[in-house]
Design an enzyme around this catalytic site. Sequence first.
Site, mmCIF file in Angstrom:
data_model
loop_
_atom_site.group_PDB
_atom_site.id
_atom_site.type_symbol
_atom_site.label_atom_id
_atom_site.label_comp_id
_atom_site.label_asym_id
_atom_site.label_seq_id
_atom_site.Cartn_x
_atom_site.Cartn_y
_atom_site.Cartn_z
ATOM 1 C CB SER A 15 31.368 63.641 51.450
ATOM 2 O OG SER A 15 32.203 62.499 51.413
ATOM 3 C CG HIS A 190 34.356 57.113 51.118
ATOM 4 N ND1 HIS A 190 34.157 58.304 51.758
ATOM 5 C CD2 HIS A 190 33.280 56.938 50.297
ATOM 6 C CE1 HIS A 190 33.011 58.844 51.340
ATOM 7 N NE2 HIS A 190 32.462 58.030 50.460
HETATM 8 N N1 DGL Z 1 34.874 60.141 53.734
HETATM 9 C C1 DGL Z 1 35.483 61.421 53.413
HETATM 10 C C2 DGL Z 1 36.769 61.574 54.217
HETATM 11 O O1 DGL Z 1 36.928 60.884 55.225
HETATM 12 C C3 DGL Z 1 35.572 61.514 51.927
HETATM 13 C C4 DGL Z 1 35.772 62.892 51.440
HETATM 14 C C5 DGL Z 1 35.340 63.113 50.032
HETATM 15 O O2 DGL Z 1 34.135 63.198 49.815
HETATM 16 O O3 DGL Z 1 36.210 63.319 49.166
HETATM 17 O O4 DGL Z 1 37.625 62.371 53.919
#
Ligand code: DGL
Length: 275
Positions: A15, A190
Site C-alpha cells: 500500500s 511497515h
Molecule cells: N504494509 C501493509 C501491510 O503489511 C500496510 C497495510 C496498510 O496500508 O494498512 O499490511
Amino acid sequence: MEDVARQHPIGVYDSGVGGLTVVHWLREILPQERIVYFGDTERVPYGGRLPEEIVAFSRQILGFLWEQGAKFVIAACNTSSAIALPVVAPEAPIPLLGMIEAGAKAALDATQNKRIGMIGTQATVKSHAYALALQQLEPSISVYEQACPELVPLIEAGHWEGNPIEHTLNKYLTPLAGHQIDTLILGCTHYPFLLSAIQQVLGQGVVVVDPAEATVWEAAHRLKELDLLSSEKSQEDRYFVSGDPRSFQASATRLGYTCQVEHVDVKKYSIGMGV
Ligand code: DGL
C-alpha cells in the site's frame, strides 16, 4: 523457461513504503534480480478497508505488474497477503507469494514457550491469518493478535521515532507483553522501520520476527523450482506509485533507498488484461 523470461523482473507491491522492507531482503538474498515495485500511496492505508476493496486493488496491481513483465510477484503487504491472495492467486497469470506462511514458520522456529504475539493492521488481525497458519503448523501454540491502526499513517507521514511512536507502541505492545510472549511477529511490512523502538519497549527477552527475510528465502526457493532465477541484473529497478511520487521518493531516500519514482494510474489495469 527461456533465458529471456528469467531476466524479467520480480513484482513487489504494498500500500505504500512498507514493501521497501522486503526490497531490503531481496537486495541481500537475490541481488541479481530486477525489481518492479508498486506502492498504492493514493489509497494507503489498506488496514481499515473492506475485504472486497483490498481484493479489487490487488487485481488492478497484478494487472499492472503483469503488463510490466513481472515473472513472479511478492505481495509485500500482509493485509493483501491475508485478504486478497487466497482469492486472486488462482486467477493470476503470474506465480504469487505472500508474507504469512513464511512469517509464521519463522516465528515457530524462534519461540521457546509457544506464546507468540502478532501486530498488524485491523484487516490482517480480523482475518486471523497468522493464528490459523501457526495453529496449522503447531496446534498447541498460543497466538495473541493486536491491531495497530495508528502505526501505518504515522510511518507514511515520516514519523519513525520519538514521542508519538513510543507512546503508540507502548499502548499496543503492553497488553502483548502481559501474555508473556517470547516472540513477536511484525505482521505488517511497515513495522520493521520501527524495529529498534519495538525492541526497546519489549526488551531483549522477546525475539522480534520480520517475515520479510523468510519470505524472500521462500521466493528464492520458488524461483529456483520454476527455473526463473535470473543470472544477472541487466537493468535498473523501477518504482511506481498511485499517489505523489515526490513524497514516496522523499521517504525512500530517508530510509536509505535511492530510487526514481514514477506515477501510474493503476485503476485502469486489471488481472485479466493481456492474458
Ligand atoms: N504494509 C501493509 C501491510 O503489511 C500496510 C497495510 C496498510 O496500508 O494498512 O499490511
